[in-house]
Design a protein around this motif. Sequence first.
Motif, mmCIF file in Angstrom:
data_model
loop_
_atom_site.group_PDB
_atom_site.id
_atom_site.type_symbol
_atom_site.label_atom_id
_atom_site.label_comp_id
_atom_site.label_asym_id
_atom_site.label_seq_id
_atom_site.Cartn_x
_atom_site.Cartn_y
_atom_site.Cartn_z
ATOM 1 N N LYS A 71 -17.015 4.356 -3.331
ATOM 2 C CA LYS A 71 -15.943 5.060 -4.032
ATOM 3 C C LYS A 71 -15.394 6.232 -3.210
ATOM 4 O O LYS A 71 -14.333 6.774 -3.539
ATOM 5 N N ALA A 72 -16.100 6.591 -2.142
ATOM 6 C CA ALA A 72 -15.599 7.666 -1.272
ATOM 7 C C ALA A 72 -14.455 7.192 -0.394
ATOM 8 O O ALA A 72 -13.712 8.005 0.162
ATOM 9 N N VAL A 73 -14.296 5.874 -0.246
ATOM 10 C CA VAL A 73 -13.213 5.309 0.560
ATOM 11 C C VAL A 73 -11.983 5.136 -0.324
ATOM 12 O O VAL A 73 -12.061 4.536 -1.401
ATOM 13 N N ARG A 74 -10.844 5.600 0.132
ATOM 14 C CA ARG A 74 -9.641 5.595 -0.701
ATOM 15 C C ARG A 74 -8.474 4.843 -0.065
ATOM 16 O O ARG A 74 -7.366 4.842 -0.595
ATOM 17 N N SER A 75 -8.695 4.196 1.078
ATOM 18 C CA SER A 75 -7.616 3.485 1.764
ATOM 19 C C SER A 75 -7.894 1.986 1.795
ATOM 20 O O SER A 75 -8.954 1.520 1.358
ATOM 21 N N GLY A 76 -6.948 1.227 2.341
ATOM 22 C CA GLY A 76 -7.075 -0.219 2.412
ATOM 23 C C GLY A 76 -8.081 -0.673 3.446
ATOM 24 O O GLY A 76 -8.483 0.092 4.341
ATOM 25 N N THR A 209 0.398 -11.871 -5.295
ATOM 26 C CA THR A 209 0.473 -11.025 -4.111
ATOM 27 C C THR A 209 -0.463 -11.574 -3.034
ATOM 28 O O THR A 209 -1.347 -12.379 -3.305
ATOM 29 N N GLY A 210 -0.245 -11.115 -1.798
ATOM 30 C CA GLY A 210 -1.111 -11.561 -0.701
ATOM 31 C C GLY A 210 -1.174 -13.066 -0.594
ATOM 32 O O GLY A 210 -2.219 -13.645 -0.287
ATOM 33 N N ASP A 271 -3.160 -10.476 -8.589
ATOM 34 C CA ASP A 271 -3.049 -9.444 -7.562
ATOM 35 C C ASP A 271 -4.338 -9.301 -6.750
ATOM 36 O O ASP A 271 -5.433 -9.228 -7.318
ATOM 37 N N VAL A 272 -4.196 -9.286 -5.429
ATOM 38 C CA VAL A 272 -5.328 -8.964 -4.552
ATOM 39 C C VAL A 272 -4.985 -7.781 -3.645
ATOM 40 O O VAL A 272 -5.762 -7.438 -2.766
ATOM 41 N N ALA A 273 -3.825 -7.168 -3.864
ATOM 42 C CA ALA A 273 -3.333 -6.139 -2.957
ATOM 43 C C ALA A 273 -3.430 -4.732 -3.517
ATOM 44 O O ALA A 273 -3.883 -3.814 -2.837
ATOM 45 N N ALA A 274 -2.967 -4.516 -4.765
ATOM 46 C CA ALA A 274 -2.841 -3.174 -5.352
ATOM 47 C C ALA A 274 -1.972 -2.323 -4.426
ATOM 48 O O ALA A 274 -0.918 -2.765 -3.995
ATOM 49 N N GLY A 275 -2.400 -1.114 -4.067
ATOM 50 C CA GLY A 275 -1.641 -0.301 -3.133
ATOM 51 C C GLY A 275 -0.340 0.253 -3.687
ATOM 52 O O GLY A 275 -0.161 0.370 -4.905
ATOM 53 N N ALA A 294 -8.331 -8.909 -8.366
ATOM 54 C CA ALA A 294 -9.636 -9.173 -7.767
ATOM 55 C C ALA A 294 -9.673 -8.689 -6.324
ATOM 56 O O ALA A 294 -10.364 -9.263 -5.495
ATOM 57 N N GLY A 295 -8.905 -7.652 -6.034
ATOM 58 C CA GLY A 295 -8.887 -7.124 -4.681
ATOM 59 C C GLY A 295 -7.914 -5.973 -4.575
ATOM 60 O O GLY A 295 -7.054 -5.787 -5.449
ATOM 61 N N ALA A 296 -8.055 -5.212 -3.499
ATOM 62 C CA ALA A 296 -7.171 -4.060 -3.299
ATOM 63 C C ALA A 296 -6.988 -3.830 -1.807
ATOM 64 O O ALA A 296 -7.188 -2.724 -1.299
ATOM 65 N N ILE A 297 -6.590 -4.886 -1.093
ATOM 66 C CA ILE A 297 -6.521 -4.805 0.362
ATOM 67 C C ILE A 297 -5.468 -3.810 0.842
ATOM 68 O O ILE A 297 -5.556 -3.295 1.953
ATOM 69 N N ALA A 298 -4.460 -3.530 0.001
ATOM 70 C CA ALA A 298 -3.432 -2.573 0.392
ATOM 71 C C ALA A 298 -3.789 -1.148 -0.010
ATOM 72 O O ALA A 298 -3.047 -0.220 0.311
ATOM 73 N N GLY A 299 -4.902 -0.977 -0.691
ATOM 74 C CA GLY A 299 -5.347 0.356 -1.100
ATOM 75 C C GLY A 299 -5.832 0.360 -2.536
ATOM 76 O O GLY A 299 -5.145 -0.138 -3.429
#
Length: 374
Positions: A71-76, A209-210, A271-275, A294-299
């Motif tokens: 949870k400390a990571v906030r980027s893609g 997405t993605g 959605d697998v991107a979010a961001g 089921a993902g947040a590859i864009a952030g």
Amino acid sequence: MNRRAAKLSPTTSIPTTMSGVVLTGHGGFEKLQFKTDLPVPRPGPGEVLIKVAAAAINNTDINTRIGWYSKAVRSGTSEGGYTGFDSSHDDDASWTGTAVSFPRIQGADCCGCIVAVGEGVNDGRIGERVIVRNLLRTYVDHRPWECWTFGSECDGAFAQYAKAPSRETFKVKCDWSDVELASVPCAYSTAEGMLHRADVRAGETVLITGASGGVGSAAVQLAKRRGATVIAVAGVAKAAQVRDVGADRVVPRGENLVNVIGKDTIDVIIDVAAGPQFAQLLDVLRRGGRYAVAGAIAGPIVELDVRTLYLKDLTFLGCTFQEDVVFENLVSYIEGGEIRPHIGETYPLKDIVQAQEDFLSKKISGKLVLVIPK
């Protein structure tokens, strides 16, 4: 291997050591080590031993390596894909939110042949060509909403041999290659799990997405199988490939979705991107629409106007756990000729770093698959 503990294939000599890739900790590619002296696992009660033929590359393998789940990571994913994240905390850097045990053999996707069985497993299974459910329920006593990921909470398929629960190892009858079969478990089950949870039906319009990635392209095929109209978001260079797998329309990644598609036009978002485009996704959903992710590859950090959520009566579905029927359905789709994966490139197992670099570059369309040495 103790012959009293497991029944072996009469035609296969099983060595005591094997080649494989071990993850030694969270970080960059230096944490992946190819070894030739790893011990061959022994199947315990209810387990089978698989001689692995092929194993695909997935986001979850990279996310675990780099500690992205912390949870400390906030980027893609891409920002730490090569070197890892200095901000990641080891104690919550797995998808379950707990510490990963190292060294770990990763590999969520597995295709191979059963060569030995543990106590309580019919030795008639020896010789079957199989794939393994990537989200394992056996080790958590089939409790609701709990599972282990093959290659995360237990060793996976990035080695010559792997063990798995017999009840979650599926024989598949088809004319597909081992490489094609190995591309299915993680990506296709993730996509089918989202479609299942969102209850996608014939006649609905689905935005994915993605769509040029493994999960996205699987979702395109599986949504079309259900009779939906599919609008896919993908890079311009990969638009033709996305259409080839079934998309009715492709929207270039980065375009303003509200301007291109229109507000209140989509029944379901997969959605697998979010961001940064998250708010636009909710704007294009119809009232009463469903959003499955089921993902947040864009952030992973997004801005949500809660008024949009409740005033439009939207349903949000976070999708990780999968009901047993999801993987069972996938096997039936394969055997029925209803789906077919697109393979982008193959690599020998020792070249896993090159495979992950190519995966992160997003330059190759289709699944990237490791071929395991015999």
